[in-house]
Design a protein around this motif. Structure first.
Motif, PDB file in Angstrom:
ATOM      1  N   TYR A 126       3.808  19.356 -11.136  1.00 12.17           N
ATOM      2  CA  TYR A 126       2.731  18.749 -10.346  1.00 12.17           C
ATOM      3  C   TYR A 126       1.620  18.205 -11.239  1.00 12.17           C
ATOM      4  CZ  TYR A 126      -1.296  18.202  -7.311  1.00 12.17           C
ATOM      5  OH  TYR A 126      -2.388  17.695  -6.658  1.00 12.17           O
ATOM      6  N   VAL A 127       1.352  16.926 -11.086  1.00 10.57           N
ATOM      7  CA  VAL A 127       0.185  16.258 -11.653  1.00 10.57           C
ATOM      8  C   VAL A 127      -0.364  15.389 -10.532  1.00 10.57           C
ATOM      9  CG1 VAL A 127      -0.653  14.595 -13.356  1.00 10.57           C
ATOM     10  CG2 VAL A 127       1.072  16.282 -14.017  1.00 10.57           C
ATOM     11  N   PRO A 128      -1.650  15.410 -10.265  1.00  7.77           N
ATOM     12  CA  PRO A 128      -2.199  14.679  -9.116  1.00  7.77           C
ATOM     13  C   PRO A 128      -1.814  13.202  -9.128  1.00  7.77           C
ATOM     14  CG  PRO A 128      -3.861  16.109 -10.057  1.00  7.77           C
ATOM     15  CD  PRO A 128      -2.695  16.159 -10.992  1.00  7.77           C
ATOM     16  N   ASN A 129      -1.338  12.745  -7.987  1.00  2.00           N
ATOM     17  CA  ASN A 129      -1.134  11.325  -7.689  1.00  2.00           C
ATOM     18  C   ASN A 129       0.068  10.671  -8.361  1.00  2.00           C
ATOM     19  OD1 ASN A 129      -3.563  11.367  -6.175  1.00  2.00           O
ATOM     20  ND2 ASN A 129      -4.727  11.062  -8.059  1.00  2.00           N
ATOM     21  N   VAL A 130       0.845  11.376  -9.166  1.00  2.92           N
ATOM     22  CA  VAL A 130       1.941  10.716  -9.861  1.00  2.92           C
ATOM     23  C   VAL A 130       3.194  10.620  -9.005  1.00  2.92           C
ATOM     24  CG1 VAL A 130       1.091  11.398 -12.117  1.00  2.92           C
ATOM     25  CG2 VAL A 130       2.784  12.833 -10.965  1.00  2.92           C
ATOM     26  N   SER A 172       1.948  13.771  -3.624  1.00  5.69           N
ATOM     27  CA  SER A 172       0.486  13.786  -3.526  1.00  5.69           C
ATOM     28  C   SER A 172      -0.011  12.349  -3.434  1.00  5.69           C
ATOM     29  CB  SER A 172      -0.115  14.479  -4.760  1.00  5.69           C
ATOM     30  OG  SER A 172      -1.526  14.358  -4.774  1.00  5.69           O
ATOM     31  N   ARG A 173      -0.164  11.884  -2.202  1.00  3.87           N
ATOM     32  CA  ARG A 173      -0.646  10.511  -1.999  1.00  3.87           C
ATOM     33  C   ARG A 173      -2.169  10.498  -2.021  1.00  3.87           C
ATOM     34  NH1 ARG A 173       2.505   6.472  -0.351  1.00  3.87           N
ATOM     35  NH2 ARG A 173       0.766   5.424   0.661  1.00  3.87           N
ATOM     36  N   SER A 174      -2.708   9.571  -2.778  1.00  2.00           N
ATOM     37  CA  SER A 174      -4.166   9.432  -2.847  1.00  2.00           C
ATOM     38  C   SER A 174      -4.594   8.291  -1.942  1.00  2.00           C
ATOM     39  CB  SER A 174      -4.608   9.145  -4.285  1.00  2.00           C
ATOM     40  OG  SER A 174      -3.916   8.030  -4.803  1.00  2.00           O
ATOM     41  N   ALA A 175      -5.659   8.508  -1.208  1.00  2.23           N
ATOM     42  CA  ALA A 175      -6.130   7.508  -0.255  1.00  2.23           C
ATOM     43  C   ALA A 175      -7.242   6.648  -0.823  1.00  2.23           C
ATOM     44  CB  ALA A 175      -6.632   8.199   1.017  1.00  2.23           C
ATOM     45  N   VAL A 217       0.830  -1.201   0.000  1.00  5.29           N
ATOM     46  CA  VAL A 217       0.000   0.000   0.000  1.00  5.29           C
ATOM     47  C   VAL A 217       0.866   1.252   0.000  1.00  5.29           C
ATOM     48  CG1 VAL A 217      -1.729   1.287   1.306  1.00  5.29           C
ATOM     49  CG2 VAL A 217      -1.897  -1.203   1.145  1.00  5.29           C
ATOM     50  N   PHE A 218       1.961   1.239   0.742  1.00  5.82           N
ATOM     51  CA  PHE A 218       2.823   2.422   0.832  1.00  5.82           C
ATOM     52  C   PHE A 218       3.489   2.728  -0.501  1.00  5.82           C
ATOM     53  CE2 PHE A 218       7.054   4.259   1.616  1.00  5.82           C
ATOM     54  CZ  PHE A 218       6.677   5.449   2.227  1.00  5.82           C
ATOM     55  N   TYR A 219       4.036   1.708  -1.157  1.00  3.08           N
ATOM     56  CA  TYR A 219       4.783   1.928  -2.383  1.00  3.08           C
ATOM     57  C   TYR A 219       3.921   1.906  -3.638  1.00  3.08           C
ATOM     58  CZ  TYR A 219       9.237   1.660   0.032  1.00  3.08           C
ATOM     59  OH  TYR A 219      10.302   1.923   0.844  1.00  3.08           O
ATOM     60  N   ARG A 220       2.636   1.553  -3.508  1.00  2.49           N
ATOM     61  CA  ARG A 220       1.754   1.483  -4.677  1.00  2.49           C
ATOM     62  C   ARG A 220       2.326   0.522  -5.720  1.00  2.49           C
ATOM     63  NH1 ARG A 220      -1.437   3.804  -1.200  1.00  2.49           N
ATOM     64  NH2 ARG A 220      -1.883   6.020  -1.494  1.00  2.49           N
ATOM     65  N   SER A 221       2.975  -0.510  -5.265  1.00  2.00           N
ATOM     66  CA  SER A 221       3.592  -1.458  -6.176  1.00  2.00           C
ATOM     67  C   SER A 221       2.689  -2.667  -6.331  1.00  2.00           C
ATOM     68  CB  SER A 221       4.968  -1.891  -5.676  1.00  2.00           C
ATOM     69  OG  SER A 221       4.895  -2.345  -4.342  1.00  2.00           O
ATOM     70  N   THR A 222       2.595  -3.185  -7.544  1.00  2.00           N
ATOM     71  CA  THR A 222       1.699  -4.301  -7.814  1.00  2.00           C
ATOM     72  C   THR A 222       2.099  -5.549  -7.064  1.00  2.00           C
ATOM     73  OG1 THR A 222       3.002  -4.793  -9.780  1.00  2.00           O
ATOM     74  CG2 THR A 222       1.035  -3.445 -10.063  1.00  2.00           C
ATOM     75  N   GLU A 223       3.393  -5.742  -6.863  1.00  2.00           N
ATOM     76  CA  GLU A 223       3.874  -6.874  -6.086  1.00  2.00           C
ATOM     77  C   GLU A 223       5.065  -6.382  -5.286  1.00  2.00           C
ATOM     78  OE1 GLU A 223       4.761  -9.644  -9.131  1.00  2.00           O
ATOM     79  OE2 GLU A 223       2.768  -9.446  -9.957  1.00  2.00           O
TER      80      GLU A 223
END
Length: 863
Positions: A701-705, A400-403, A369-375
């Protein structure tokens, strides 16, 4: 053609770089096989340099098929581990070996200042020996960040475990995190753990970790996910748990105990057990075979005949029945030869410790969840720890972390379950030889389970795309959806339907896969090609009630196949590399259907441009090779033409005193003699130029990237969202480059960031500024802008495949600077599809491209 270039995230091959042609053995694989015609290769090589952070199981390398096979490794709980994740491609390459760990120990400074929280200590590099550690701080930073923003993804049982974690003393946390970074599924000898400079009382830390703690009952029901009835054994939290296990409580089998031994220790034990083997794998196999077949002779029941009387007199109260019972009991205890050797091994190794599986998997979910990594892989955490040790400086950007990536805990759990189901399929198809009929049928059963859930998730994701997602972020956020994995499972199911000759069902499934445009768009070219093939050859007979197609039915389905190819060519999500096979099928079908010449398609305007071919002669070195015979002995190969397939050739470099070199270095020296400057960079120069020229655009800045402060590029760089979401800025930059402003941009970025060596994707600071400025001056502005536009549109695909040599000279044709690109080929070598595409793009942009054939004017044989 460049204007029509797709911006989709296609055919990554499917990695972050395109491998060198196999015949050059550039990757060092002695056993690599020649690349098949019309077969797309996908190379994803994991970094296995770190002894302490290699995945718990070996990296499994499946074969390729026409559907494109991913590589995965399986961990101890059956969860596949990827060699590199999307987010890890945005992290900088750092050393993660023991040398880097030692460097950290030297770098860590003891200070008596106020410690602050984990984030403060990590950012300001403030550690105090015995009170804080960058390891523990990085681990807790990930946990605190996730609990702050996405606490809803964990139930009360898991949250209670996190509270127990926070209550652990520093030394227990330090030991846990250090083991977390090592082979987490393996046992570790307590006597050789070390860490004495950081842990004053190792025994107390171990005792703390193995202490049993009670957990509240979870209010969430155990969910059933498509493809599996329940999670893998040992990964679910119960009424109580421990952070770590001790060997004396858990090791009972010879198989598990023997894995604790080093090779030299195993050989000594093998001598006692009278088993044979040269390698550790052979010895372990022999031990397992022995433990299954042999039993001991009951050492405690052996006694001399004449001693029976004395034994009885020593115990006058024991009757004959009791003595027999004792004898049988003793024999039962030691008869199993397994138990004897297990105890002998544990006596040799001493007590061992490992991390308990359920808490371990929970912490891995935290990092997913922290790294947004698929595996998640342990390299992710290692990077955040070692980035500052290596004096890495990251670009300044807004995090910009999205929850809302995972809407609920059930989706996270389902995502993990879908990865396990996916690995089951890969395991059947790729990892265990030829699939059996039972295995193939099991895959189809899994697809049937997954299909209804896939349709539901597909509809939900389409609604998000239509009404929620902004700036194209859905292109990479949906990679964390279970539907992403289910799409690949169905993709593999279509392959199985074809293998079993169920072509009608395969056609239906391919039609549905093409009907959605959200998941695995990189495979759409393959799907169109396969669907057209089925329509051309099979569907006419399958649609007939008699099973025999007449000529009218065959023509009807060939016309449908032609339409499928046309739709595929018009589909903007189909990568251009698939266009050429589709175009060939179009021409074939039009000829079969006897379409009038004036109505046929003309693809001459997109035909790939052939490069100028030149020859460079040199002296090649051949060394006698030693072949290994069947009995293991060496035999010298004295053949006048020994096989060189898959081996990198050796040449002499006349510019360097006839020293040995690669074929690329030999050709580069030849070009230098003609007045060219250059590098053997294989795209390194182009990637570096792109990073200089688009630095501010990459990190705007682009949201969530930017989900973490440790990225070297935005998460959407390798997706089709990067180009359209920054279209205005990119077009303005291309105009400035076309007007000759590249040198100014490069110098400004150099002045601002060279001293800090800021980590930027593709940027190699070792290239001299003077060389880069000369290249910018020699490179025609329009041509450089064209190359940069292609990189911005498809960085994932075009980051590799660039020809070997990048050359330039200041006094080129007409007294102006000139740039030339050269691809070097020795014998038995040929161009790859990605290289042909780059040659076409460069030639179309006005850049000189040469296909350089290295020819041996002399062959010298060395012993």
């Amino acid at each position: 053609m460049l204007q029509q270039c797709s911006t989709a995230d296609h055919n990554r091959m499917l990695g972050t770089r395109i491998p060198h042609p196999k015949s050059t053995n550039y990757e060092g694989d002695e056993n690599s096989s020649p690349r098949l015609v019309k077969r797309l290769r996908r190379e994803e090589t994991g970094d296995t340099s770190d002894i302490d952070s290699i995945a718990a199981s070996p990296l499994l390398r499946p074969k390729d098929d026409e559907y494109g096979v991913a590589e995965h490794a399986l961990d101890d709980a059956g969860i596949p581990q990827s060699s590199q994740t999307d987010l890890e491609t945005a992290l900088p390459p750092v050393k993660t070996d023991q040398e880097a760990i030692d460097e950290y120990e030297a770098y860590r400074a003891g200070q008596a200042e106020e410690l602050g929280d984990a984030k403060d200590r990590l950012s300001k590099s403030k550690w105090v020996r015995g009170k804080s550690s960058i390891y523990v701080d990085a681990f807790n930073l990930a946990l605190d960040t996730v609990l702050e923003d996405e606490k809803h993804l964990f139930d009360e049982t898991e949250l209670a475990l996190f509270e127990f974690w926070k209550q652990l003393n520093y030394e227990a946390q330090y030991l846990y995190v250090r083991l977390f970074l090592r082979k987490t599924a393996a046992w570790h000898r307590i006597g050789t753990l070390g860490y004495h400079s950081d842990i004053a009382d190792l025994e107390l830390a171990i005792t703390t970790l193995r202490e049993k703690r009670c957990l509240p009952e979870s209010s969430t029901e155990l969910q059933r996910n498509p493809g599996e009835l329940e999670p893998p054994k040992g990964t679910t939290l119960g009424a109580d748990f421990t952070f770590a296990d001790i060997s004396e409580d858990h090791i009972t089998t010879l198989e598990e105990a023997s894995s604790l031994l080093r090779l030299d220790e195993l050989k000594v034990l093998a001598k006692d057990a009278k088993v044979q083997g040269k390698t550790k794998a052979e010895l372990l196999k022999a031990f397992r075979r022995m433990s299954n077949k042999q039993t001991g002779i009951g050492w405690t029941t052996l006694r001399r005949v004449d001693s029976s009387g004395s034994v009885e007199s020593a115990n006058p109260h024991s009757g004959p029945d009791e003595d027999d019972a004792t004898s049988v009991s003793g024999q039962n205890e030691v008869t199993n030869r397994d138990s004897f050797f297990v105890q002998k091994i544990l006596d040799e190794t001493g007590p061992c410790i490992r991390l308990s599986l359920a808490p371990l998997k929970l912490f891995e979910r935290v990092h997913l969840v922290f790294y947004r990594s698929t595996e998640w892989t342990e390299k992710s955490l290692t990077t955040i720890i070692l980035a500052r040790i290596a004096r890495r400086n990251f670009p300044e950007y807004i995090v910009s972390r999205s929850a809302n990536i995972f809407a609920s805990r059930s989706l996270v759990v389902e995502f993990e379950a879908s990865l396990r189901t996916q690995f089951k399929i890969d395991n059947i198809l790729e990892f265990n030889g030829k699939p059996t009929d039972e295995g193939l049928q099991h895959i189809l059963d899994l697809c049937d389970e997954v299909y209804p859930r896939w349709k539901i998730l597909l509809a939900e994701e389409q609604h998000k795309e239509d009404s929620i997602y902004q700036s194209g972020e859905g292109a990479y956020l949906r990679r964390l959806s279970p539907a992403w994995v289910y799409t690949r499972i169905l993709h593999k199911g279509a392959y199985v339907y074809g293998k079993l000759k169920h072509h009608k069902r395969e056609h239906e499934l391919l039609t549905e896969l093409l009907g959605q445009r959200l998941f695995h768009t990189s495979r759409r070219g393959d799907w169109y090609q396969r669907k057209a093939l089925l329509e051309e050859h099979y569907m006419a007979a399958l649609s007939s009630s008699t099973g025999q197609a007449d000529e009218a039915a065959r023509k009807h389905w060939k016309r449908i196949a032609l339409q499928t190819c046309e739709v595929g060519l018009e589909d903007p999500l189909v990568h251009i590399i698939h266009h050429y096979d589709l175009q060939k099928r179009v021409k074939k079908l039009e000829k079969a259907l006897k379409v009038a010449k004036r109505a046929q398609h003309d693809f001459s305007h997109v035909r790939l441009v052939a490069p100028v071919e030149v020859e460079i002669t040199g002296v090649r070195i051949e060394k006698d090779t030693v072949e290994t015979t069947s009995n293991g002995s060496g035999r010298r190969n004295s053949s006048p033409h020994p096989t060189r397939r898959g081996q990198k050739t050796i040449w002499l470099d006349p510019a360097e005193g006839n020293g040995e070199c690669s074929v690329e270095a030999m050709c580069l020296s030849n070009y230098r003699l003609q007045g060219w400057k250059g590098y053997h960079s294989e795209g390194g120069i182009v990637r570096t130029l792109f990073a200089y020229l688009f630095y501010d655009i990459l990190f705007e800045y682009v949201p969530n990237v930017f989900q973490t402060p440790f990225q070297t590029c935005p998460l959407d760089l390798h997706t089709d969202a990067f180009y359209p979401s920054r279209l205005s800025e990119i077009n303005h930059r291309l105009i400035k480059i076309g007007n000759g402003g590249a040198g100014e941009i490069i110098r400004s970025i150099w002045d601002e960031h060279h001293e800090r060596k800021t980590c930027v994707v593709g940027l190699d600071w070792s290239f001299e500024l003077s060389d880069l400025l000369e290249i910018a001056e020699c490179f025609d502005g329009e041509a450089l802008g064209t190359v940069c536009k292609v990189m911005a549109q498809e960085y994932g695909q075009r980051g590799g495949g660039m020809p070997d040599l990048f050359l330039w000279r200041m006094d080129g044709k007409g007294g102006k600077g000139e740039v030339k690109i050269a691809e070097v080929k020795s014998e038995n070598d040929r161009l790859m599809d990605t290289q042909r595409l780059w040659i076409h793009v460069l030639t179309g942009a006005g850049v000189g491209v040469e296909l350089c054939h290295a020819v041996a004017e002399e062959v010298r044989r060395l012993a």
